[in-house]
Design a protein around this motif. Structure first.
Motif, short mmCIF file in Angstrom:
data_model
loop_
_atom_site.label_atom_id
_atom_site.label_comp_id
_atom_site.label_asym_id
_atom_site.label_seq_id
_atom_site.Cartn_x
_atom_site.Cartn_y
_atom_site.Cartn_z
N GLU A 121 29.63 45.56 34.43
CA GLU A 121 31.00 45.42 34.95
C GLU A 121 31.94 46.41 34.26
N PHE A 122 31.74 46.59 32.96
CA PHE A 122 32.53 47.58 32.22
C PHE A 122 32.33 48.97 32.80
N ASP A 123 31.08 49.36 33.06
CA ASP A 123 30.79 50.68 33.61
C ASP A 123 31.54 50.91 34.92
N SER A 124 31.61 49.88 35.75
CA SER A 124 32.35 49.99 37.01
C SER A 124 33.83 50.26 36.75
N LYS A 178 42.00 39.90 34.38
CA LYS A 178 40.89 40.51 35.13
C LYS A 178 39.84 41.07 34.17
N TRP A 179 40.28 41.76 33.13
CA TRP A 179 39.38 42.33 32.14
C TRP A 179 38.54 41.24 31.48
N ILE A 180 39.19 40.18 31.03
CA ILE A 180 38.51 39.08 30.34
C ILE A 180 37.51 38.38 31.25
N GLU A 181 37.98 38.01 32.44
CA GLU A 181 37.13 37.24 33.35
C GLU A 181 35.94 38.04 33.86
N THR A 182 36.13 39.33 34.10
CA THR A 182 35.06 40.14 34.67
C THR A 182 34.05 40.60 33.63
N THR A 183 34.50 40.94 32.43
CA THR A 183 33.59 41.52 31.44
C THR A 183 33.16 40.54 30.35
#
Length: 169
Positions: free
Chosen positions: A73-76, A92-97
């Motif tokens: 997810e980070f790479d995206s 968004k950062w916290i929930e996704t990564t």
């Protein structure tokens, strides 16, 4: 949930909150720092998080300190960062990564920050009376949104949204 302890540092004429729950890991308030730049700190933070350099820095920190960080997810995000269409927020950062290096804190109360523990206790009592329980996890955290500019509003009139995730008991 452990109690959140707040201290304050003063820099360039502004108060910047420092928070900790365990006295080992401290978090500095990006919102307070962003207020120095604008009356809309949320927008300042989102703009800062759009930068490729910021995303790369946050990702590197997470890789070094967070074994559960979601690298794919980070790479995206890293590939999209810096483009005009890219948007990012702390949530968004916290929930996704699965990030742990940024904490997004957000219920609403009026008054000085020193009064917050009593307000949170009242929220918890009301929640329990209504048949709910706290649902704070690594993915679902306490959030705060500061609605008042502490530099321009008297402390007794400060407005803050305080949110705690809950679920039916």
């Amino acid at each position: 949930m452990k109690n959140l302890v707040k201290d304050t540092i003063h820099a360039n004429g502004i108060d910047i909150g420092i928070y900790t729950q365990d006295f080992e890991n401290e978090f500095i308030s990006l919102t307070d720092i962003a207020r120095y730049k604008s009356d809309e700190p949320k927008d300042v933070i989102k703009n800062w998080m759009r930068s490729k350099d910021t995303i790369e820095f946050l990702g590197l920190w997470e890789k070094l300190h967070n074994s559960n960080f979601k690298g794919v997810e980070f790479d995206s995000f890293r590939n999209q960062a810096g483009s005009n269409a890219f948007t990012m927020s702390p949530t968004k950062w916290i929930e996704t990564t699965g990030a742990i290096g940024i904490v997004s804190k957000s219920g609403r109360y009026i008054g000085a920050y020193d009064d917050e523990p009593a307000t949170v206790d009242a929220m918890h009592r009301f929640m329990e009376e209504q048949g709910y329980t706290l649902d704070i996890t690594d993915q679902r955290m306490h959030h705060e949104i500061y609605l008042s500019d502490a530099r321009r509003v008297a402390p007794e009139k400060w407005k803050t949204v305080v949110r705690h995730p809950i679920r039916r008991a």
